[in-house]
Design an enzyme around this catalytic site. Structure first.
Site, PDB file in Angstrom:
ATOM      1  N   HIS A   1     -13.843 -11.709  36.663  1.00  0.00           N
ATOM      2  CA  HIS A   1     -15.151 -11.669  36.000  1.00  0.00           C
ATOM      3  C   HIS A   1     -14.906 -11.998  34.534  1.00  0.00           C
ATOM      4  O   HIS A   1     -14.338 -11.194  33.791  1.00  0.00           O
ATOM      5  CB  HIS A   1     -15.772 -10.273  36.157  1.00  0.00           C
ATOM      6  CG  HIS A   1     -17.105 -10.137  35.468  1.00  0.00           C
ATOM      7  ND1 HIS A   1     -18.280  -9.965  36.157  1.00  0.00           N
ATOM      8  CD2 HIS A   1     -17.438 -10.147  34.159  1.00  0.00           C
ATOM      9  CE1 HIS A   1     -19.288  -9.902  35.288  1.00  0.00           C
ATOM     10  NE2 HIS A   1     -18.792  -9.990  34.067  1.00  0.00           N
ATOM     11  N   LEU A   2     -15.303 -13.204  34.124  1.00  0.00           N
ATOM     12  CA  LEU A   2     -15.032 -13.665  32.763  1.00  0.00           C
ATOM     13  C   LEU A   2     -16.352 -13.986  32.069  1.00  0.00           C
ATOM     14  O   LEU A   2     -16.885 -15.086  32.190  1.00  0.00           O
ATOM     15  CB  LEU A   2     -14.132 -14.915  32.803  1.00  0.00           C
ATOM     16  CG  LEU A   2     -12.869 -14.831  33.667  1.00  0.00           C
ATOM     17  CD1 LEU A   2     -12.150 -16.172  33.717  1.00  0.00           C
ATOM     18  CD2 LEU A   2     -11.928 -13.744  33.147  1.00  0.00           C
ATOM     19  N   GLY A   3     -16.903 -12.981  31.375  1.00  0.00           N
ATOM     20  CA  GLY A   3     -18.143 -13.169  30.610  1.00  0.00           C
ATOM     21  C   GLY A   3     -17.861 -12.793  29.168  1.00  0.00           C
ATOM     22  O   GLY A   3     -16.781 -13.083  28.638  1.00  0.00           O
ATOM     23  N   ASN A   4     -18.820 -12.127  28.511  1.00  0.00           N
ATOM     24  CA  ASN A   4     -18.508 -11.566  27.199  1.00  0.00           C
ATOM     25  C   ASN A   4     -17.421 -10.515  27.356  1.00  0.00           C
ATOM     26  O   ASN A   4     -16.490 -10.425  26.583  1.00  0.00           O
ATOM     27  CB  ASN A   4     -19.759 -10.950  26.568  1.00  0.00           C
ATOM     28  CG  ASN A   4     -20.631 -12.018  25.952  1.00  0.00           C
ATOM     29  OD1 ASN A   4     -20.136 -12.901  25.267  1.00  0.00           O
ATOM     30  ND2 ASN A   4     -21.927 -11.951  26.202  1.00  0.00           N
ATOM     31  N   GLY A   5     -17.602  -9.668  28.388  1.00  0.00           N
ATOM     32  CA  GLY A   5     -16.535  -8.745  28.797  1.00  0.00           C
ATOM     33  C   GLY A   5     -15.783  -9.414  29.942  1.00  0.00           C
ATOM     34  O   GLY A   5     -16.379 -10.170  30.712  1.00  0.00           O
TER      35      GLY A   5
ATOM     36  N   ARG B   1     -13.704  -8.169  22.145  1.00  0.00           N
ATOM     37  CA  ARG B   1     -12.824  -7.022  22.410  1.00  0.00           C
ATOM     38  C   ARG B   1     -11.378  -7.490  22.522  1.00  0.00           C
ATOM     39  O   ARG B   1     -11.107  -8.565  23.063  1.00  0.00           O
ATOM     40  CB  ARG B   1     -13.229  -6.335  23.721  1.00  0.00           C
ATOM     41  CG  ARG B   1     -14.420  -5.430  23.570  1.00  0.00           C
ATOM     42  CD  ARG B   1     -14.843  -4.869  24.905  1.00  0.00           C
ATOM     43  NE  ARG B   1     -16.156  -5.348  25.261  1.00  0.00           N
ATOM     44  CZ  ARG B   1     -16.683  -5.280  26.479  1.00  0.00           C
ATOM     45  NH1 ARG B   1     -16.012  -4.743  27.469  1.00  0.00           N
ATOM     46  NH2 ARG B   1     -17.887  -5.744  26.707  1.00  0.00           N
TER      47      ARG B   1
ATOM     48  N   ASN C   1     -31.111  -3.525  33.250  1.00  0.00           N
ATOM     49  CA  ASN C   1     -29.674  -3.685  33.042  1.00  0.00           C
ATOM     50  C   ASN C   1     -29.443  -3.686  31.528  1.00  0.00           C
ATOM     51  O   ASN C   1     -29.576  -4.708  30.873  1.00  0.00           O
ATOM     52  CB  ASN C   1     -29.289  -5.029  33.689  1.00  0.00           C
ATOM     53  CG  ASN C   1     -27.813  -5.314  33.643  1.00  0.00           C
ATOM     54  OD1 ASN C   1     -27.072  -4.745  32.859  1.00  0.00           O
ATOM     55  ND2 ASN C   1     -27.385  -6.240  34.487  1.00  0.00           N
TER      56      ASN C   1
ATOM     57  N   GLU D   1     -17.806 -19.154  35.485  1.00  0.00           N
ATOM     58  CA  GLU D   1     -18.663 -20.123  36.190  1.00  0.00           C
ATOM     59  C   GLU D   1     -18.732 -21.474  35.490  1.00  0.00           C
ATOM     60  O   GLU D   1     -18.956 -22.497  36.134  1.00  0.00           O
ATOM     61  CB  GLU D   1     -20.100 -19.568  36.287  1.00  0.00           C
ATOM     62  CG  GLU D   1     -20.219 -18.395  37.227  1.00  0.00           C
ATOM     63  CD  GLU D   1     -21.540 -17.650  37.053  1.00  0.00           C
ATOM     64  OE1 GLU D   1     -22.577 -18.305  36.856  1.00  0.00           O
ATOM     65  OE2 GLU D   1     -21.517 -16.415  37.097  1.00  0.00           O
TER      66      GLU D   1
ATOM     67  N   ARG E   1     -17.753 -21.627  24.489  1.00  0.00           N
ATOM     68  CA  ARG E   1     -18.254 -22.994  24.239  1.00  0.00           C
ATOM     69  C   ARG E   1     -17.865 -23.453  22.835  1.00  0.00           C
ATOM     70  O   ARG E   1     -17.457 -24.594  22.634  1.00  0.00           O
ATOM     71  CB  ARG E   1     -19.784 -23.049  24.387  1.00  0.00           C
ATOM     72  CG  ARG E   1     -20.218 -23.030  25.829  1.00  0.00           C
ATOM     73  CD  ARG E   1     -21.675 -22.734  25.946  1.00  0.00           C
ATOM     74  NE  ARG E   1     -21.944 -21.323  25.620  1.00  0.00           N
ATOM     75  CZ  ARG E   1     -23.018 -20.662  25.982  1.00  0.00           C
ATOM     76  NH1 ARG E   1     -23.950 -21.265  26.667  1.00  0.00           N
ATOM     77  NH2 ARG E   1     -23.183 -19.386  25.667  1.00  0.00           N
TER      78      ARG E   1
ATOM     79  N   ARG F   1     -28.763  -0.246  36.069  1.00  0.00           N
ATOM     80  CA  ARG F   1     -27.310  -0.390  36.047  1.00  0.00           C
ATOM     81  C   ARG F   1     -26.793   0.648  35.058  1.00  0.00           C
ATOM     82  O   ARG F   1     -27.224   0.686  33.917  1.00  0.00           O
ATOM     83  CB  ARG F   1     -26.920  -1.786  35.580  1.00  0.00           C
ATOM     84  CG  ARG F   1     -25.446  -1.907  35.271  1.00  0.00           C
ATOM     85  CD  ARG F   1     -25.103  -3.316  34.846  1.00  0.00           C
ATOM     86  NE  ARG F   1     -23.742  -3.399  34.387  1.00  0.00           N
ATOM     87  CZ  ARG F   1     -23.394  -3.753  33.147  1.00  0.00           C
ATOM     88  NH1 ARG F   1     -24.319  -4.032  32.250  1.00  0.00           N
ATOM     89  NH2 ARG F   1     -22.133  -3.816  32.810  1.00  0.00           N
TER      90      ARG F   1
ATOM     91  N   LYS G   1     -31.345  -6.651  29.852  1.00  0.00           N
ATOM     92  CA  LYS G   1     -31.833  -7.643  30.809  1.00  0.00           C
ATOM     93  C   LYS G   1     -32.662  -6.908  31.859  1.00  0.00           C
ATOM     94  O   LYS G   1     -32.341  -5.761  32.202  1.00  0.00           O
ATOM     95  CB  LYS G   1     -30.661  -8.345  31.510  1.00  0.00           C
ATOM     96  CG  LYS G   1     -29.785  -9.155  30.570  1.00  0.00           C
ATOM     97  CD  LYS G   1     -28.664  -9.840  31.354  1.00  0.00           C
ATOM     98  CE  LYS G   1     -27.562 -10.319  30.444  1.00  0.00           C
ATOM     99  NZ  LYS G   1     -26.322 -10.626  31.130  1.00  0.00           N
TER     100      LYS G   1
END
Ligand code: ADP
Length: 413
Positions: free
Chosen positions: A212-216, A245, A7, A338, A289, A96, A14
């Site tokens: 979906h809330l991550g870096n993107g 972004r 990925n 999460e 964070r 991916r 990853k």
């Protein structure tokens, strides 16, 4: 069956190795081996964890990208993280692939023809495409007899109706491939299926807004298990405010900057992808964070970044709900979704007019995944742990097993 998942992102690589048997469906098992390379520091950092307990954390002294990935793969069959007798025990390698372009949507076994279509689709996401093709070539060289499968982040959104996929620019854009593709599809699809399973409801009957809330960050409107709209578009730059972004901005700002300053396309690309979002507004960090701890120290720019992030989030959740004509389930996933009870709580507070009611206690106490809606909420609210690598492994296995059966063979007999 042992499936190796690669990925590759623009700033990290990853990987995970899964052991899958006939009964493995639904629940994600712990991988036998997991590795991550961070490219962003002064030298690439490699972290490997094996189910056997072996771990490695070192800054690789090989700076060549391929050399580092090769070194990472060798930790599968050598050293203290060894989980395989030899490389030949790997049955399938799944990649991916972020952008399949207009022609590649369903998971597909990688052949020379597929590789050349992938290379053409590279124009849509050059940064990702380069590292994905590099990974495929490397596996070709190291494991020449192992089948490889591409699983597309855009694939789940192939069901978008034309009215959602077409941009209101020139009509011919659509045929030229300039259209909304949407991303994070592997995880949005997984979350929809997982939500139905956790709630013991039929996916076909549900209207879901997946966050979906991550870096993107992106949202998907999912009806009966199919994506009908999503916030990311032609590229992963559109939609919500993200870590680095910008998300959606007035395109007039770009034409203004090109006209009035000497900014090039590349400058704009770098500014909007890497120097915008939470990082630019807080002046502190792209990491939620740090934003949250900045707020507790009274940092007003951190507060503004948080407020803007939440503003764009609830505004777009309501937009997705209106596309669905209502919503039964709201899901939160990925790093922020999460882990940030504060983001979930602030976004849901603004959606009470739609019948979204969070249970504050469940929200703040939740570990890993589960329901956080109050007993009288009209909308069920779930936190779902992203299991992208597992979803990729399963999808690739299905496609390889299907083609083996066509040849009268099976991995499981
Ligand atoms: P990626 O999109 O790279 O897979 P992740 O889904 O791992 O990213 O999300 C990474 C982001 O999640 C971090 O940048 C950070 O903003 C956020 N995050 C992780 N843990 C927490 C936490 N405990 N509280 C708030 N945000 C968190």
């Amino acid at each position: 069956m042992k499936v190796l998942v690669l990925n590759s992102g623009s700033s990290s690589q990853k990987s995970a190795l899964f052991e899958i048997d006939r009964r493995s469906c639904g629940e994600a098992p712990e991988p036998l081996w997991q590795a991550k390379i961070e490219w962003s520091g002064p030298a690439p950092e490699l972290v490997v964890n094996a189910a056997s307990g072996g771990t490695i954390r070192d800054r690789a002294n090989i700076v060549d990208r391929r050399g580092v990935i090769e070194h990472m793969l060798e930790t599968l069959w050598a050293g203290k993280t060894r989980v395989l007798g030899s490389a030949s025990e790997i049955d399938v390698v799944a990649h991916r692939v972020v952008h399949g372009g207009p022609h590649l949507t369903d998971p597909i076994e990688i052949t020379p023809a597929v590789k050349s279509t992938l290379a053409h689709a590279g124009a849509f996401a050059p940064l990702h495409s380069r590292s994905e093709l590099e990974g495929i070539e490397l596996v070709d060289r190291l494991l020449p007899r192992v089948p490889q499968v591409a699983v597309f982040d855009t694939g789940f959104h192939r069901t978008l109706p034309r009215r959602a996929a077409q941009y209101p620019g020139p009509y011919d854009w659509f045929e030229e491939g300039i259209r909304r593709y949407g991303f994070h599809g592997i995880n949005h699809q997984y979350c929809a299926q997982r939500a139905a399973r956790l709630l013991d409801l039929r996916l076909e009957s549900l209207k879901i807004v997946s966050c979906h809330l991550g870096n993107g960050c992106s949202l998907a409107a999912i009806q009966g298990g199919e994506s009908v709209d999503t916030t990311m578009g032609f590229t992963p730059l559109e939609g919500l405010m993200m870590g680095t972004r910008s998300g959606s901005i007035d395109p007039g700002i770009l034409t203004y900057l090109v006209r009035e300053t000497s900014m090039s396309g590349e400058d704009l690309d770098a500014m909007l992808n890497r120097q915008a979002g939470l990082l630019a507004i807080s002046g502190l960090s792209a990491d939620m964070r740090d934003i949250e701890s900045g707020i507790t120290k009274g940092n007003t720019r951190a507060q503004l970044a948080f407020d803007m992030f939440v503003h764009h989030l609830h505004k777009n959740i309501a937009a997705m709900a209106s596309v669905l004509g209502g919503v039964d389930v709201l899901t939160f996933t990925a790093g922020i979704g999460e882990n940030s009870a504060k983001v979930r709580s602030a976004a849901c507070a603004q959606l009470s007019f739609m019948g979204v009611k969070l249970d504050a206690d469940k929200n703040s106490r939740l570990r890993l995944e589960g329901e956080i809606s109050s007993f009288d909420s009209k909308v069920r609210i779930l936190v779902i742990r992203a299991q992208e690598d597992w979803a990729i492994a399963q999808a690739s296995l299905r496609i390889i097993e299907h083609s083996r059966r066509g040849q009268g063979k099976s991995f499981f007999t």
